[in-house]
Design a protein around this motif. Structure first.
Motif, short mmCIF file in Angstrom:
data_model
loop_
_atom_site.label_atom_id
_atom_site.label_comp_id
_atom_site.label_asym_id
_atom_site.label_seq_id
_atom_site.Cartn_x
_atom_site.Cartn_y
_atom_site.Cartn_z
N LEU A 46 11.49 -15.35 29.08
CA LEU A 46 12.23 -16.60 29.18
C LEU A 46 11.80 -17.30 30.46
N ARG A 47 11.56 -18.60 30.36
CA ARG A 47 11.23 -19.37 31.56
C ARG A 47 12.39 -20.31 31.86
N VAL A 48 12.77 -20.36 33.13
CA VAL A 48 13.91 -21.17 33.56
C VAL A 48 13.39 -22.28 34.46
N LEU A 49 13.76 -23.53 34.18
CA LEU A 49 13.27 -24.64 34.99
C LEU A 49 14.45 -25.42 35.54
N PHE A 50 14.40 -25.69 36.86
CA PHE A 50 15.43 -26.55 37.42
C PHE A 50 14.85 -27.25 38.65
N GLN A 87 11.75 -26.19 40.77
CA GLN A 87 11.55 -24.74 40.75
C GLN A 87 11.42 -24.24 39.32
N THR A 88 10.59 -23.22 39.15
CA THR A 88 10.42 -22.59 37.84
C THR A 88 10.27 -21.10 38.05
N CYS A 89 10.83 -20.32 37.15
CA CYS A 89 10.67 -18.87 37.27
C CYS A 89 10.74 -18.26 35.89
N GLU A 90 10.10 -17.09 35.72
CA GLU A 90 10.12 -16.41 34.42
C GLU A 90 10.71 -15.01 34.57
N THR A 91 11.30 -14.55 33.46
CA THR A 91 11.76 -13.15 33.45
C THR A 91 10.57 -12.25 33.17
N TYR A 92 10.84 -10.94 33.20
CA TYR A 92 9.80 -9.99 32.81
C TYR A 92 9.51 -10.16 31.33
N THR A 93 8.42 -9.58 30.87
CA THR A 93 8.16 -9.56 29.44
C THR A 93 8.82 -8.32 28.87
N SER A 94 9.58 -8.53 27.80
CA SER A 94 10.25 -7.39 27.19
C SER A 94 9.39 -6.94 26.01
N PRO A 95 8.93 -5.69 26.00
CA PRO A 95 7.92 -5.31 25.01
C PRO A 95 8.48 -5.18 23.60
N GLY A 96 7.68 -5.68 22.67
CA GLY A 96 7.84 -5.49 21.23
C GLY A 96 9.22 -5.31 20.66
N THR A 97 10.08 -6.27 20.82
CA THR A 97 11.40 -6.14 20.18
C THR A 97 11.93 -7.53 19.88
N LEU A 98 12.84 -7.58 18.92
CA LEU A 98 13.48 -8.85 18.61
C LEU A 98 14.83 -8.96 19.31
N ASN A 108 18.33 -7.97 31.66
CA ASN A 108 19.24 -7.60 32.75
C ASN A 108 18.70 -8.16 34.07
N ALA A 109 18.28 -9.42 34.09
CA ALA A 109 17.56 -9.96 35.24
C ALA A 109 18.41 -11.00 35.97
N VAL A 110 18.15 -11.11 37.27
CA VAL A 110 18.78 -12.15 38.09
C VAL A 110 17.66 -12.97 38.72
N ILE A 111 17.64 -14.27 38.47
CA ILE A 111 16.65 -15.15 39.09
C ILE A 111 17.35 -15.92 40.20
N THR A 112 16.76 -15.92 41.38
CA THR A 112 17.38 -16.62 42.51
C THR A 112 16.44 -17.70 43.01
N PHE A 113 16.93 -18.96 43.03
CA PHE A 113 16.18 -20.02 43.71
C PHE A 113 16.90 -20.23 45.03
N SER A 114 16.27 -19.84 46.16
CA SER A 114 16.99 -20.02 47.42
C SER A 114 16.62 -21.36 48.02
N TRP A 115 17.54 -21.94 48.73
CA TRP A 115 17.33 -23.20 49.45
C TRP A 115 16.78 -24.32 48.54
N LEU A 116 17.56 -24.58 47.50
CA LEU A 116 17.24 -25.77 46.69
C LEU A 116 17.87 -26.95 47.41
N SER A 117 17.10 -27.97 47.72
CA SER A 117 17.75 -29.15 48.31
C SER A 117 17.80 -30.24 47.25
#
Length: 1644
Positions: A683-687, A690-701, A706-715
Motif C-alpha cells: 500500500l502506498r500512502v500519499l499526503f 510526502q509518500t511512503c509504502e508499506t512492506y510487500t506482503s507475500p502471496g496472499t489475498l 501491522n505497520a505504522v508510517i510516520t511523517f515527521s515534521w510536516l509543515s
C-alpha cells in the motif's frame, strides 16, 4: 464486497416489460368484437378479440424488449386501448389507459399484480356530450419491469397474497374487488384530478440559434412557438392540460430543441418529478430558472430557462382532456427576487496524488457562462525510492497565496436557504455523534447500560438542537419580495415534519428506558439504525440540489501539460457567505473553510462518490460573497487570513508543523482483479509532499502488515484551526507487485485524517487518565472519544472503475507540534515501523479452522484444466491449509486425495476486523513449482463460527526440534457424526419422572399437551363433506394447495403439498442447501467493461465445508503482536469422520426422477402469439427431448410429464432443464435452469424425497418414499447418537420431547407411522437436531437465457426425487394432466319481468317483441328462444330449453376450447365457464335492439333469489355457489340493463329486469342416458308457456290482428261513433219530421 450497484445506474442494459392483460369489466358496449391494443415506444401488440359482452376475458401475455439506460426507459408511457372491430370503417376506441413506466418501477417488485386501471375517454377526441358521461370500464393488468442488473425479480407477485397468485387462473374474489385493487401510485403525494399550467417565459443560452421547447407528460406533448436566431429567446407561452386519476404519471420531461443544419436537435433536457415539487399540496414550481446542461457531456453548461408550473384542483369530474396553449404576459421577476453581484473566489494551497506526467499545472473555476483567471504552477515528484513506479505528483504554492476569482450575477435567495443549512447542521451533528458512539462501542463492548446512557444523551442533544432551531424560527424565512407557492408549501411541510420528529425521538428514548437488560443490546442496535435512517431522511429533505431557486454547478478544473486532468463539481450554495444581524445565530457554512477537493477524471460517468477515478486532491478555500458585503466577510475571517491585496492572501500563522501517523493493519483483496490470482501486495500512502509504502506482503489475498508510517515534521500552510474543522484527505494507492510483470494498480482510495491540536493531544489517549477514572459518567467518556489518539481502525474501500477491489483496515492522524524543528529534523525521511499501538490493535484470540475439501465442480473445459495435478489452498489470516493432490477428473468434477485439514489461527475478537477466507486453485506442474490458476474470496467469515462451542487445546512438546506444536484433541464422547463439533451447552430437560411416563402410558395426559397447535382441527370434519377419493389425482392435491389462504376454496378434507415460489435452494429454512458445503466461485481475471459492472471470468465452483471454533489455549501467547507465533500442526482427523470423508470420495449411482408440472408466464418467442413449449433435459452427457409432447399456443403450458435419468455423483451433479419453443423451421430456446443434484443428495435436510403432509398407504396421497416414517426417524436418531423413539399410548417421545398425532384426514393408518411423521415434520423443535426436513413440494424455478443473464424469461414448476440406483425403487407418481371432462349445460329460460320497453306501437303504447339468445364457448353457435310478441308490461314467458356442450377442467376451473388454426394445427384456449344470455327486441324494419344481459360463471356464481319480489341487484356479500357441485339450480336472476343516456340524464329510477332460469349441469354420461331436446322439443319436452292472447305475430295472422290489436284499440271510438251517429240520426229524423208532424196537427 459487492459491486456498487448505483455506480452503474447510468449504463445501458437489457430490460423486459412484461404485461398480462387479464380482462375488462363494465365497458358499456355489449355488442361487437372487443380487443386490447398495447402501444409502447412505437411498438404495438394486440390481444385476440372477444365477442359480444361487456366483460371481455383476454388473459394474454406480452413482452417488450429494450436495450437502453434506466432513465430513458422510465420516460416511456404504455398506452392500453380497448377497441371495437368495425367491418367497414376504422376501429373505434372505447376507452384508454396510460401507465408510465416510472410508476411501475417505483413499486416494491418493479411491478403491479392484477391491478385494475380505469379506462378513460380517448384524449383529444371531441366527444358528444352524452358519450363523455358513459362508463368506460376497467382493465385488469399485470405489469412488471425485469432488468439485467437487478436481482432476478420474482416476476408478478403481490405482496400480501403471494401464496395464491402463482395459479394464473385462480378466481379469487379479492382480486375481482376493483376498489381494493385500483392501479394507483403508491407514493403519490399529489392528488389526481388536476389541471396543470406550464409557462415558459424566456431563456439565456450560450449559442445563437432557433429555440423551441417541448413538454411531455403522460402521453401529452405540448410545444412552444419557435424563437428565431437569438441567444435570449422570449416565448411567454403557457401550455395547459388536465391530468385525470387513471393516469399514474409522475414525471414532466422538458426538452429544449435548437435548429442545427436545418434539423432540430435536442440540446438540453430536464425532468421534473411531481413528488419533488408537491409537498402534500398541489404541485407547483417557480417562477424559477432551470439550469440546463448538455445531455451528452454534463460538464457543458447550455443555458437557463425561466419557467413556472402551476396547478389547480378540478371540481368537475369530466374535464376536457385536450391540450390548450396560449400567450401570456411576460414575468416581472423582481416581484420574487433581486439579483445581486457575487464574487466567487477559489484559493488553492497545495495538492497531492496528481496523476500526471507533465511538470506544470493550471487551475481555474467556472460557474454557468462565467469563468475565472487561470493559476499556474510546477508539479514535483517525490524523490524516494519506491517498489513501484511513481506516477503521482504534488504541488505546493508559495506565500502570499494567489487566488482565482470572477464576478457573477445571480438571484439572491439566501434567506430561503436558511432552513437547508439548519438541516445540514443537524445531519452533520447526528453523523458525528453516531460515529463517536461506534468508537464507544468498540472500546466498551459489553457495557450495554453505559451504551444505552450515551445513546439517550445523544437523542437528548438532537432534541435540544431541533427545539432551538424551531424557537429561533429557522424555517420562517421572511423574503422581501413575495414568496412563491412552492416556498409556502415546502415551509409548511418542513414545519410539520420537524414538529413530528421529536415524538419519534422520544419514542426511541423510551424504548431504551423500558427495555429489559437481556434485550438491551438488540434495542441499542435498533435505535442506532433508526437514527442512521433519520440522518438519511433529513439529508434528503435538505438536499440542496433541488429544482426551485437552483444555482448552476460550480466547476473547478485541473489541467496539466495542456490536457484536462480532472474536474470537481460542487454545489455552489454550500459555499455562500451568510450575513446575520444578530451574531449568536450566525450560520456556519463551508465558506472559506479549508477543504480537500477531489478531482475526478473527465470521462468518469459513475454516480457514486468513491469510484476510483480520482486524479488529484487539492486543498484550498472557496467562497461566494455578495460584492457589497466583502468588507464584513474579510473582517469575519481576519483571525486566520489576511488579504494583502485583492486575490493575494496571507494566513496567520503562515504555517504549522504536524506529526503524521498512519496505521495500516490488514487488507482484503478481491480475487481476479489482477493477472495472477495471488500476488504480493503493498500500500502506498500519499499526503502533501510526502509518500511512503508499506512492506510487500507475500502471496496472499489477505495481507497483514501491522505497520505504522510516520511523517515527521510536516509543515502545512495556515493555523491548526483550519484543519480541525475539516480534516484533510490522505490518498491511498494499492499495488500488486510481481517480479516479472510491471506494477499492477489494484485501486485508489482516500481516508479523512483525524486532526489533534496540541492542547488536546495530552488528554486524548485511550486509557482513562488518573486514578479516579472510574467515576467518570458515560457522557464524559463519549466526549473524550471525539479526539482519540491513536484513532480507531476502520475499513477503507479501494476502488477502480466504479467497483470495490479491496478494503484496507487502517486509520491516520495529524498531531500539532509547537516546537521549532532543527535542521536535521526537517529533512527526515518518512519512517516505517511494525507494531500498531496496543490501544487500537485488534485483540487476538485463537480459533481452530477446519476445512473439508469436497471438490471442484463445473470445471470449464479450458487450457488451464488439462495438465498436471492440482490442490486447493485455504488461507485465513496467517494460516494456510492445503488439500491433497487431485484425483482423476470425472467429466467436469475433481476430488482430492486428502480432503481434510485443520489448524489454529489467531483472529481479532471484534468480528468486524476479521480477514476474509481465501481459497486458491494451485497447479502442481513440476517437482516443487506451483502456479496459481484462480482464487475466490469467501466473505462473512464469521458465518462459519460455531457459536456456543469451544475446543480445548493441549500443548505437546515432544518434537525433537523443540518447536511448540499444538494438537487439538477432542474427547471421544463429545463427537457427533454431522461434521459438527458438539456444543457444551445444556440440553432441554428430558422427561425424567416415571410418574409422568406412567400417566402418558395410561393415556391420562394425552398428546394435546405436546402439540396443541397441530390438533386444532381434531373434530372439525363433517362426514357429509367427504368426497369420493377415487376421482382424486395428484392434481387435486396440487390445485388444493394453491388456495392455501382462501378459505372458501381450500378443502380441509383434501391432501396438500407445499408450493415454493422460488427455487428450493433459495429457501432460507433449508440453509439454502449449503449446510454440507459452501459453493465458492473460482475467478480467473476480470473483464472490465467501459460501461456496466466488470464481468468476472468464473471457471469452476469449489465446494468446501468450513468450521471456526474458539479454542482455549494457555500456551500460545503472542507477545510480539505480529502474528509470528508457533505454527500449530494439522490436527489428525477423528476416526468417526473417516466414513463421511470416504462417502465424499466414493461415486454413487443415482436414479433421478424429474416431475415437470407446468410453465408460468413463458416468454412468447413467436411473432404471432404464444409459444408452443416443450422440455429438454441434459444430465451427464445424456439428453432427453420431449418434443413430441409440446403444449400448443400457451403462455402457461401444463406439461404433467415425468422423466427418469441415471446419474453418477460427483461427475454428473448438474441437471440442466431447457424449455424450447416448437417451430416448423428451427426451435428456439425460451430459457433454462440448472439444478445441483449433489447438494440435494448430501444435505441434512433430506431433499431426496419430500415428506408428505400425512401418511397414507394408498390412494392419491400414497407414501412414495423407500423407507417408512418410523424407519427414517430411527435412522436419524442412530446417526445422531440419541435414543430411539419411544411410544406410549398415542404419544411418541424423541430426544426428551413429546409429540402427538397431527393427522387430520387419514386417521385409520398405523398410529406408529403417523406419530413418526409428526416428529419428522417438527425436527426443528428437537434440541439435538434443530433443522427442518424438506416436505413434499413443488418448486418454481426461473428460466433465463445465457445471452440475457438475470433476465427472467418465464418460470417452470417442478420437483425432483433422487434414489440410489442399485436398490428397489418405488413406483413413480402419475402426474399426467387430467383431460377436461365433457359436460352438458341445460338452461331453461322460464320467465322475464321488468324489461325496459324497446318500441312504441302505432297507438303510442310502449311494447317489445322479446326474445333471448344464449351461447357458451362460441358466439357463432348461439341459440335463440322463440319471440314473445307484443309484451306490454315488460314481462315475457318462454319455458324454452337451451343445451350447451362444454369441456371443463375442474382442477383449473376453466373451460377448454379447441379450434382449428390452419390445416393441421389445433390450438387450445382456456376461458372461464361462463354462459352468456342476452335479451333483444325484434324489429321488422330496423336493426334489432339490445335490452339486457346476464353472464353466469357456472363455477362461481351468486346464488339466485327464490321469487320475483325479492330479486334485486346483488349486494357485495351475497353467497356464491359452484354449480358443478350443486348440479341443479332454479331461481330469479337480476339482469344488467342497457341504460340509455336519456335515462341517465333524467336521473329517474330505472327499473331493473329479472330472468327466471332453471340450470342443470350433467356429465357426458348422464346426458347420454337422460337426453333432453332443445326448445320445447322431446325428449323431456317442455310445456308451451302461458302467454296472453295478444302475443302473436301480426303480419301472419290478419284476422287475429284485427280482433286482438285493432278492435281493442278502436272499440271505444267505434261505439262512441255509433252512439253519436244514432243520436244525430235520431235528432235529424226528429227535426226533419217535426214540420210535417206540426203541419199535420189540425187547427182548431
Amino acid at each position: 464486497m459487492s459491486y456498487m450497484e448505483d455506480c452503474f445506474a447510468g449504463a445501458p442494459q437489457e430490460f423486459l416489460i412484461c404485461i398480462t392483460v387479464h380482462k375488462a369489466v363494465q365497458v358499456g358496449v355489449a355488442t361487437g368484437d372487443l380487443y386490447v391494443r398495447i402501444s409502447l415506444d412505437k411498438i404495438t401488440k394486440s390481444t385476440k378479440s372477444f365477442p359480444n359482452t361487456e366483460n371481455p376475458f383476454f388473459n394474454e401475455y406480452f413482452v417488450f424488449e429494450f436495450h437502453c439506460t434506466l432513465t430513458e426507459l422510465l420516460r416511456l408511457t404504455i398506452l392500453f386501448e380497448l377497441k371495437k372491430h368495425m367491418t367497414y370503417k376504422k376501429n373505434v376506441v372505447i376507452g384508454e389507459l396510460l401507465v408510465d413506466l416510472h410508476s411501475v418501477w417505483n413499486q416494491p417488485n418493479h411491478g403491479y399484480f392484477k391491478k385494475w386501471g380505469r379506462l378513460e375517454a380517448p384524449i383529444g377526441e371531441n366527444q358528444p356530450l352524452d358519450a363523455a358521461t358513459e362508463p368506460h370500464g376497467y382493465l385488469q393488468l399485470d405489469l412488471a419491469i425485469v432488468s439485467q442488473h437487478s436481482p432476478v425479480s420474482l416476476g408478478l407477485r403481490s405482496e400480501d397474497q403471494d401464496t395464491q397468485n402463482l395459479n394464473k387462473w385462480s378466481v379469487d374474489q379479492d382480486y375481482d374487488d376493483i376498489e381494493k385493487n385500483l392501479l394507483t401510485n403508491v407514493n403519490a403525494f399529489a392528488p389526481s384530478n388536476i389541471r396543470y399550467f406550464v409557462a415558459f417565459y424566456r431563456g439565456y443560452f450560450i449559442r445563437q440559434s432557433n429555440y423551441m421547447i417541448q413538454v411531455s407528460f403522460a402521453g401529452f406533448n405540448g410545444k412552444t412557438p419557435v424563437a428565431k436566431s437569438t441567444t435570449t429567446p422570449v416565448w411567454n407561452h403557457e401550455i395547459n392540460f388536465a391530468w385525470m386519476y387513471p393516469s399514474v404519471a409522475q414525471r414532466f420531461l422538458i426538452l429544449i430543441f435548437a435548429q442545427e443544419l436545418l434539423q432540430w436537435k435536442c440540446v438540453a433536457e430536464c425532468e421534473l418529478s411531481l413528488d419533488e415539487i408537491a409537498f402534500k399540496g398541489t404541485p407547483s414550481l417557480g417562477p424559477t430558472y432551470l439550469h440546463l446542461y448538455d445531455p451528452v457531456n454534463p460538464m457543458v453548461y447550455v443555458g437557463r430557462l425561466l419557467m413556472e408550473l402551476r396547478s389547480e384542483m378540478l371540481t368537475d369530474s369530466q374535464p376536457t382532456h385536450t391540450l390548450a396553449s396560449k400567450t401570456v404576459p411576460g414575468l416581472d421577476e423582481s416581484r420574487f427576487w433581486h439579483d445581486d453581484i457575487y464574487l466567487v473566489e477559489f484559493l488553492p494551497l497545495m495538492g497531492h496524488h496528481i496523476q500526471a506526467t507533465a511538470s506544470a499545472y493550471k487551475i481555474s473555476a467556472r460557474l454557468a457562462e462565467h469563468s475565472s483567471n487561470v493559476l499556474e504552477g510546477v508539479l514535483r515528484t517525490s524523490m524516494d525510492r519506491f517498489r513501484s513506479t511513481m506516477h503521482s505528483k504534488s504541488f505546493r504554492r508559495e506565500t502570499p497565496f494567489r487566488s482565482c476569482m470572477f464576478r457573477v450575477r445571480l438571484p439572491d435567495n439566501r434567506a430561503k436557504y436558511e432552513s437547508d443549512f439548519f438541516m445540514l447542521d443537524i445531519v452533520n451533528y447526528m453523523r458525528s455523534e453516531l460515529d463517536t458512539f461506534k468508537v464507544f462501542q468498540l472500546k466498551h463492548p459489553l457495557q450495554d447500560d453505559e451504551q444505552a446512557k450515551c445513546l439517550k444523551a445523544i437523542v437528548r442533544n438532537i432534541l435540544r438542537r431541533i427545539k432551538e432551531g424551531l424557537d429561533a424560527h429557522r424555517f420562517d424565512h421572511d423574503v422581501q419580495p413575495q414568496r412563491t407557492t412552492w416556498d409556502i408549501n415546502r415551509q409548511l411541510y418542513l414545519l410539520d415534519y420537524f414538529a413530528k420528529l421529536p415524538q419519534k425521538l422520544h419514542q426511541l428514548k423510551q424504548s431504551l428506558r423500558s427495555c429489559f437488560l437481556e434485550h438491551l443490546d438488540a434495542s441499542i442496535a435498533d435505535v442506532a439504525n433508526e437514527l442512521q435512517r433519520l440522518v438519511a431522511e433529513i439529508g434528503s429533505l435538505s438536499s440542496m440540489a433541488r429544482m426551485q431557486d437552483e444555482w448552476p454547478e460550480l466547476v473547478l478544473s485541473f489541467s496539466a501539460g495542456g490536457r484536462d486532468l480532472g474536474v470537481c463539481r460542487l454545489n455552489a450554495k454550500l459555499f455562500l457567505y451568510l450575513q446575520h444581524q444578530n451574531k449568536e445565530q450566525s450560520q456556519e457554512t463551508l465558506c472559506w473553510r479549508l477543504r480537500s477537493f477531489s478531482f475526478k477524471a473527465f470521462g468518469c460517468t459513475h454516480t457514486c462518490p468513491n469510484c476510483g477515478c480520482t486524479t488529484a486532491i487539492v486543498s484550498g478555500c472557496l467562497s461566494i460573497v455578495v460584492e457589497r458585503e466583502r468588507k464584513e466577510f474579510l473582517s469575519a475571517i481576519s483571525d486566520d487570513w489576511n488579504c494583502v491585496e485583492p486575490m493575494l492572501w496571507q494566513p496567520h500563522p503562515s504555517q504549522t508543523n504536524f506529526l503524521c501517523h498512519v496505521y495500516v493493519h490488514q487488507a482484503k483483496i478481491r480475487p481476479g482483479s489482477e493477472k495472477k490470482s495471488v500476488c504480493d501486495s503493498h500500500l502506498r500512502v500519499l499526503f502533501a509532499e510526502q509518500t511512503c509504502e508499506t512492506y510487500t506482503s507475500p502471496g496472499t489475498l489477505s495481507p497483514i502488515w501491522n505497520a505504522v508510517i510516520t511523517f515527521s515534521w510536516l509543515s502545512l500552510p495556515g493555523g491548526v484551526s483550519l484543519y480541525l474543522k475539516n480534516p484533510p484527505l490522505l490518498a491511498l494507492e494499492f499495488y500488486n507487485s510481481e517480479r516479472s510483470l510491471p506494477e499492477d494498480l489494484v485501486g485508489l482510495g482516500s481516508l479523512p485524517m483525524s486532526v489533534i491540536s496540541e492542547d488536546r493531544s495530552t488528554d486524548s489517549s485511550w486509557e482513562d487518565s488518573g486514578r479516579l477514572g472510574w467515576y467518570k459518567n458515560p457522557m464524559q467518556k463519549l466526549q473524550k472519544l471525539k479526539h482519540l489518539t491513536p484513532p480507531p481502525l476502520k475499513w477503507v474501500p479501494v476502488t477502480k472503475k466504479g467497483s470495490v477491489q479491496a478494503e484496507v483496515l487502517m486509520s491516520a492522524e495529524l498531531i500539532e507540534l509547537s516546537m521549532e524543528p532543527s535542521s536535521q529534523d526537517m529533512n527526515k525521511e518518512p519512517h516505517l515501523a511494525t507494531g500498531i499501538p496496543v490501544a487500537i490493535r485488534p485483540n487476538m484470540q485463537n480459533f481452530v479452522l477446519e476445512v473439508f475439501f469436497v471438490g471442484l465442480r463445473n470445471y470449464s473445459k479450458s487450457s488451464m484444466s488439462s495438465a498436471g495435478k492440482r490442490k486447493i489452498k485455504v488461507m485465513m489470516g496467517d494460516l494456510v491449509l492445503e488439500s491433497g493432490p487431485s484425483t482423476a477428473r470425472v467429466r467436469n468434477s475433481i476430488n482430492f486425495l486428502v480432503a481434510y485439514a485443520s489448524g489454529v489461527v489467531s483472529l481479532p475478537d471484534q468480528q468486524d476486523y476479521w480477514p476474509a477466507i481465501i481459497a486458491t486453485d494451485v497447479l502442481l506442474s513440476g517437482y516443487s513449482s506451483e502456479s496459481t490458476l484462480g482464487a475466490a474470496l469467501i466473505p462473512n467469515s464469521s458465518n462459519f463460527l460455531q457459536r456456543d462451542r469451544t475446543l480445548k487445546c493441549v500443548s505437546k512438546k515432544e518434537q525433537p526440534s523443540g518447536d511448540v506444536s499444538t494438537t487439538v484433541s477432542v474427547d471421544d464422547a463429545d463427537e457427533d457424526d454431522e461434521l459438527e463439533w458438539e456444543e457444551e451447552d445444556a440440553k432441554p430437560s428430558r422427561i425424567n419422572s416415571w410418574w409422568m411416563r406412567l400417566m402418558f402410558a395410561l393415556g391420562l395426559r394425552p398428546a394435546a399437551y405436546a402439540n396443541r397447535r397441530a390438533l386444532r382441527y381434531a373434530g372439525d370434519l363433517d362426514d357429509s363433506e367427504l368426497v369420493e377419493e377415487r376421482e382424486f389425482t395428484w392434481w387435486t392435491k396440487f390445485y388444493n394447495s394453491m388456495y392455501w389462504t382462501a378459505a372458501e376454496t381450500s378443502h380441509e378434507n383434501k391432501h396438500r403439498l407445499v408450493i415454493y415460489h422460488e427455487e428450493l435452494e433459495k429457501q432460507a429454512q433449508f440453509g439454502y442447501l449449503q449446510d454440507w458445503a459452501v459453493p465458492v466461485q473460482l475467478v480467473h481475471g476480470v473483464k472490465l467493461k467501459k460501461q456496466g459492472p466488470p464481468k468476472e471470468d468464473i471457471y469452476a465452483t469449489l465446494k468446501l465445508q468450513l468450521k471456526l471454533t474458539p479454542c482455549q489455549c494457555s500456551v500460545l501467547e503472542d507477545q510480539g503482536g505480529g502474528g509470528d507465533m508457533a505454527r500449530p500442526m494439522a490436527n489428525p482427523i477423528h476416526p468417526r469422520y473417516q466414513s463421511t470423508l470416504q462417502a465424499l470420495g466414493e461415486t454413487i449411482k443415482l436414479l433421478v426422477r424429474v416431475y415437470i408440472v407446468q410453465g408460468v408466464q413463458m416468454r412468447p418467442r413467436d411473432l404471432k402469439g404464444n409459444s408452443d413449449c416443450y422440455v429438454k433435459l441434459f444430465l451427464g452427457g445424456k439428453m432427453v427431448s420431449d418434443r413430441a409432447h409440446f403444449s400448443p399456443n400457451h403462455s402457461n403450458p401444463v406439461f404433467g410429464r415425468l422423466f427418469e435419468m441415471e446419474a453418477t455423483l460427483p461427475g454428473d451433479h448438474m441437471l440442466q432443464i431447457m424449455v424450447y419453443d416448437h417451430d416448423k423451421v428451427k426451435d428456439e430456446v425460451i430459457g433454462q435452469t440448472n439444478i445441483d443434484l449433489e447438494d440435494r443428495w448430501r444435505t441434512r435436510h433430506r431433499a431426496t424425497v419430500g415428506l408428505a403432509n400425512e401418511y397414507t398407504r394408498s390412494g392419491y396421497n400414497h407414501w412414495h418414499d423407500l423407507k417408512l416414517p418410523s424407519e427414517i426417524l430411527i435412522e436419524l436418531c442412530q446417526r445422531r447418537g440419541i435414543q430411539p423413539p419411544y411410544y406410549y399410548g398415542n404419544v411418541i417421545e424423541v430426544d426428551g420431547m413429546l409429540f402427538g398425532d397431527e393427522t387430520v384426514i387419514s386417521k385409520d393408518e398405523e398410529l406408529q407411522e403417523r406419530l413418526s411423521l409428526a416428529v419428522l415434520k417438527n425436527m426443528d423443535k428437537l434440541p439435538s437436531f434443530g433443522y427442518k426436513l424438506v416436505p413434499e413440494h413443488v418448486e418454481t424455478r426461473s428460466l433465463c437465457r445465457e445471452d440475457f443473464p438475470n433476465v427472467e424469461q418465464g418460470k417452470l414448476q417442478l420437483w425432483i426425487e433422487l434414489f440410489e440406483a442399485n436398490i428397489y425403487v418405488p413406483n413413480p407418481i402419475d402426474i399426467t394432466p387430467v383431460p377436461p371432462s365433457d359436460f352438458e349445460v341445460r338452461v331453461v329460460v322460464k320467465n322475464l319481468a321488468g324489461i325496459q320497453m324497446g318500441d312504441k306501437n302505432v297507438f303510442g303504447k310502449l311494447m317489445s317483441d322479446i326474445y333471448v339468445i344464449g351461447w357458451c364457448e362460441d358466439e357463432d353457435k348461439r341459440q335463440t328462444t322463440d319471440i314473445h310478441y307484443r309484451s306490454f308490461a315488460g314481462d315475457a314467458a318462454f319455458n324454452w330449453r337451451m343445451v350447451f356442450d362444454m369441456k371443463y377442467s375442474p382442477n383449473e376451473d376453466l373451460m377448454v376450447i379447441r379450434r382449428k388454426a390452419g390445416l393441421l394445427e389445433e390450438i387450445e384456449f382456456k376461458k372461464l365457464p361462463i354462459i352468456y344470455l342476452q335479451v333483444w327486441d325484434k324489429d321488422v324494419l330496423s336493426k334489432d335492439e339490445y335490452l339486457a344481459a346476464l353472464e353466469l360463471n357456472l363455477s362461481n356464481m351468486y346464488a339466485p333469489y327464490p321469487n320475483e319480489l325479492l330479486c334485486k341487484p346483488y349486494p357485495k356479500k351475497r353467497k356464491r355457489i359452484n354449480l358443478f357441485k350443486r348440479k341443479v339450480i332454479n331461481g330469479w336472476f337480476p339482469l344488467e340493463n342497457n341504460n340509455k343516456p336519456s335515462q341517465i340524464r333524467s336521473k329517474t329510477k330505472v327499473q331493473t329486469g329479472k330472468m327466471q332460469l332453471n340450470i342443470e349441469i350433467c356429465t357426458g354420461v348422464e346426458a347420454a342416458n337422460r337426453p333432453a331436446g332443445r326448445g320445447q322439443d322431446p325428449p323431456m319436452a317442455l310445456e308451451p308457456p302461458f302467454r296472453p292472447d295478444t302475443s302473436f305475430n301480426p303480419l301472419t295472422n290478419p284476422c287475429k290482428s284485427f280482433r286482438h290489436i285493432l278492435w281493442p284499440a278502436i272499440r271505444k271510438y267505434v261505439l262512441w261513433s255509433l252512439l253519436i251517429l244514432i243520436v244525430i240520426l235520431g235528432l235529424v229524423l226528429f227535426f226533419s219530421n217535426l214540420p210535417g208532424k206540426l203541419m199535420a196537427i189540425p187547427l182548431e
